[in-house]
Design an enzyme around this catalytic site. Structure first.
Site, mmCIF file in Angstrom:
data_model
loop_
_atom_site.group_PDB
_atom_site.id
_atom_site.type_symbol
_atom_site.label_atom_id
_atom_site.label_comp_id
_atom_site.label_asym_id
_atom_site.label_seq_id
_atom_site.Cartn_x
_atom_site.Cartn_y
_atom_site.Cartn_z
ATOM 1 N N GLN A 314 -26.322 10.489 0.748
ATOM 2 C CA GLN A 314 -25.579 10.996 -0.663
ATOM 3 C C GLN A 314 -26.587 10.840 -2.046
ATOM 4 O O GLN A 314 -26.915 11.548 -2.694
ATOM 5 C CB GLN A 314 -24.710 10.629 -1.020
ATOM 6 C CG GLN A 314 -23.556 11.269 -2.390
ATOM 7 C CD GLN A 314 -23.513 12.897 -2.033
ATOM 8 O OE1 GLN A 314 -23.894 13.177 -1.252
ATOM 9 N NE2 GLN A 314 -23.857 13.224 -3.374
ATOM 10 N N GLU A 315 -27.403 9.378 -1.831
ATOM 11 C CA GLU A 315 -27.868 9.369 -2.544
ATOM 12 C C GLU A 315 -28.865 9.995 -3.273
ATOM 13 O O GLU A 315 -29.699 10.272 -4.302
ATOM 14 C CB GLU A 315 -28.164 7.334 -3.263
ATOM 15 C CG GLU A 315 -27.189 6.923 -3.479
ATOM 16 C CD GLU A 315 -26.200 7.399 -5.072
ATOM 17 O OE1 GLU A 315 -26.831 8.029 -5.319
ATOM 18 O OE2 GLU A 315 -25.489 6.354 -5.757
ATOM 19 N N SER A 316 -29.994 9.905 -2.195
ATOM 20 C CA SER A 316 -31.403 10.427 -1.923
ATOM 21 C C SER A 316 -31.678 10.859 -1.194
ATOM 22 O O SER A 316 -32.915 10.797 -1.002
ATOM 23 C CB SER A 316 -32.169 9.163 -1.956
ATOM 24 O OG SER A 316 -32.426 8.554 -0.992
ATOM 25 N N LEU A 489 -34.940 14.250 -8.070
ATOM 26 C CA LEU A 489 -33.861 14.435 -7.845
ATOM 27 C C LEU A 489 -32.785 15.095 -8.889
ATOM 28 O O LEU A 489 -33.673 14.111 -10.540
ATOM 29 C CB LEU A 489 -32.146 13.585 -7.174
ATOM 30 C CG LEU A 489 -32.740 12.890 -5.705
ATOM 31 C CD1 LEU A 489 -31.759 12.183 -5.346
ATOM 32 C CD2 LEU A 489 -32.989 13.769 -4.714
#
EC number: 4.2.2.n1
Length: 489
Positions: A314-316, A489
Site C-alpha cells: 500500500q505504501e510503495s 508516489l
C-alpha cells in the site's frame, strides 16, 4: 366359577404386563436425547462446510473464514468444541448431513432450496446475497435471461443456481448448461476469466471475495431477487434448530453479523480491474525479492508477515526507491524522523525499511488502549500508522459521543471522514486530518492482506501460486522480472 376367575386373573396379568411394557417403552422413548442434547453430551459441534475464501479455509494461523467464525461463536454459545469437516461438493455435503451420525449442521454459504428433500431443513437467514450471471470482459455482455441461450454455461452441481437454470430451461428449452461436482466457485470464475466457459452463475458474496483474483470477470446482470444465506440441518426434532435460530437472531440484533460482514466483506470492493491486475503482476514479480525480509521481521516481532507485506504494498507497491513530495521515502515510506527513531540509517535499503516500518507498526499497536481487541486492534494500528495516534483518538472520542463503540473499527471508521469537515474537526483536540484517506488506507491494506493470506496457504507455496486454481491473469512466471523500483508516489 373358578375357571372364570382364573381367566380374569390371566387377563389382568396380561394387561398389567402390557401396561408395564408400554410404560417402559414410553419412558425409554422419552429419555432419547434430542439433537441439542447429543451435541452437548458429546461436547463437540460437528459442522460441515466448503473450502473457499467466502466460507472456510486454513492459513498458517489456523482456521478462518466467515462461516467458520460464525460457527465458532455458536459452538461457544453451546459450550462445546467446534469440529469442522469439509465436503468435496454440494451433493457430498447434503449426503453427509443427512446420514445417521453425520454432522450436526452445514454452514457453507447455502441458499435454501431442495424443497423436495424432507431430510434437510434451513435456519433463519443471516446474510443477503444476489445471484449474478458472470461473463468475461471483452465479450458481448448478456443483459437478459434469453441471452444465455447458445452460451457455454457451468454451475455447481446440486446448487440453487442449477435449480434456477432448470426453471429457466422450462421457458427456453434450447438453453444448455453443465452442472459439475468437480469444481468450486473459484474454479468457475477462473474458467470464465480464461475463456474456458462463457458464463457462470454465482452469489454476490462469492464474487466479492474472489473477483480480485480474476480481474477479467464482470457481472452481466442480477439473476433474480436477493436471497438470504442459511445453515442447513438434518431432519429430526427442533431442539438444535431452535437454538441455531435464537443464536442467529441474537447475532443480527447485537451486531455480530455486521461485524463479521465488515471483517470479511467490508473492504472487498477497493480494487478495480487495474488495481487487481497490477497487484497480481507485482505478487509474482516484486514480492519474491523482499518476502524473506518481511518474514524475518514478522518472526522477530511476532506479527503475521503478510500484514507487514500488505502495508508495504500500500505504501510503495513494493518499490524500495519510492519517494513522495512530502519527503517520505523507501519501501515502507518512512519519514526521516520515524526512520531515526526506528534505527534506520538508509531508508532506501529495502531490508532496513521493512524492519523499521514493521517495528513502527508493532510499536503503535502495542500502545493502543487494552480495551481494543483483535482483530480491531490491528485495524486501529493501521489507521494510526497512516494518520497518527492523536487524530485516531479524536475519532474514537467522537464515536463515543455518538453512542458508538470506540473500540470497534466498524464504528470508528465512520467518524474518521468527519476530521476533514470543519463543523466536526473544530470540536476536536487535534483538529483537521484527512480521515477519509485513512479509511481507504486501512481498507486497501486489509484487502491486500486477505489476498496474501489466501494465495500463501500451505498448498499454494512458491511457483504453485501461478499454477493454482487462483488464476493471476498475465502472470505465469515464477521468477521475478526486473523493474526500476523507483517510481515516485
Amino acid at each position: 366359577m373358578f375357571a372364570l376367575t382364573a381367566y380374569r386373573l390371566r387377563c389382568a396379568a396380561w394387561l398389567l404386563a402390557t401396561g408395564i411394557f408400554l410404560l417402559l417403552a414410553g419412558c425409554s422413548e422419552a429419555k432419547a436425547p434430542t439433537a441439542l442434547e447429543r451435541v452437548q453430551k458429546e461436547g463437540v459441534l460437528r459442522v460441515i462446510t466448503r473450502n473457499s475464501p467466502a466460507t472456510y479455509f486454513q492459513d498458517r494461523n489456523g482456521e478462518t473464514g466467515f462461516e467458520y467464525e460464525l460457527a465458532k461463536r455458536f459452538a461457544e454459545r453451546l459450550g462445546v468444541e467446534l469440529k469442522i469437516e469439509t465436503a468435496d461438493n454440494l451433493d457430498d455435503l447434503y449426503a453427509q448431513l443427512s446420514r445417521e451420525g453425520g454432522p450436526a449442521l452445514a454452514a457453507a454459504g447455502l441458499t435454501p432450496g431442495r424443497e423436495d428433500d424432507a431430510s434437510v431443513r434451513y435456519s433463519h437467514t443471516y446474510l443477503d446475497v444476489t445471484p449474478q450471471i458472470i461473463y468475461r470482459n471483452g465479450q458481448q455482455r448478456p443483459t437478459r435471461p434469453e441471452d444465455l441461450v447458445g452460451k457455454r454455461i457451468m454451475v455447481l452441481k446440486g446448487s440453487s443456481h442449477a435449480e434456477q437454470l432448470a426453471e429457466l430451461k422450462k421457458q427456453y428449452p434450447e438453453l444448455k448448461y453443465e452442472e459439475s461436482d468437480a469444481v468450486e466457485v473459484v474454479d468457475l470464475l477462473r474458467m470464465v476469466d480464461v475463456g474456458d466457459i462463457d458464463l457462470t452463475l454465482v452469489d454476490s458474496n462469492e464474487l466479492a471475495m474472489n473477483q480480485v483474483y480474476f480481474p477479467n470477470v464482470r457481472v452481466a446482470f442480477d439473476f433474480g431477487e436477493a436471497r438470504g444465506l442459511a445453515w442447513a440441518l438434518p431432519g429430526g426434532d427442533d431442539s438444535l434448530m431452535n437454538e441455531v435460530n435464537a443464536f442467529l437472531d441474537q447475532a443480527k440484533k447485537e451486531g455480530l453479523l455486521q461485524r463479521l460482514k465488515d471483517r470479511y466483506y467490508g473492504h472487498v470492493d477497493v480494487l478495480g480491474y487495474v488495481g487487481a491486475y497490477t497487484f497480481a503482476q507485482h505478487l509474482q514479480q516484486r514480492l519474491p525479492r523482499y518476502e524473506s525480509h518481511f518474514k524475518q521481521s514478522g518472526k522477530q516481532l511476532d506479527t503475521d508477515w503478510r500484514l507487514l507485506a500488505a502495508i508495504g504494498y500500500q505504501e510503495s507497491l513494493w518499490q524500495p526507491g519510492a519517494t513522495s513530495k512530502t519527503g517520505v521515502r523507501g519501501l515502507m515510506m518512512l519519514t526521516n524522523r520515524t526512520a531515526q527513531a526506528m534505527g534506520v540509517s538508509n531508508r532506501l535499503d529495502p531490508k532496513q525499511s521493512i524492519q523499521g516500518g514493521s517495528k513502527y507498526f508493532v510499536q503503535i499497536r502495542s500502545e493502543l488502549p487494552e480495551s481494543i481487541k483483535e482483530p480491531d486492534r490491528s485495524w486501529f494500528a493501521l489507521a494510526a500508522y497512516n494518520i497518527g495516534g492523536a487524530h485516531l483518538e479524536d475519532a474514537r472520542k467522537m464515536a463515543e459521543k455518538e453512542g458508538l463503540n470506540p473500540n470497534k473499527w466498524l464504528d470508528v471508521k465512520k467518524m474518521l471522514p468527519r476530521l476533514a469537515q470543519k463543523q466536526w474537526y473544530a470540536k476536536t483536540r487535534y483538529g483537521y486530518a484527512r480521515g477519509g484517506e485513512t479509511v481507504h488506507f486501512v481498507q486497501n491494506v486489509r484487502r491486500y492482506y486477505d489476498i496474501l493470506t489466501w494465495v500463501t496457504q500451505p498448498q499454494m507455496e512458491g511457483s504453485q501460486i501461478a499454477e493454482s486454481g487462483l488464476h493471476l491473469p498475465g502472470v505465469n512466471k515464477t521468477r521475478p522480472e526486473e523493474d526500476s523500483g523507483d517510481e515516485k508516489l
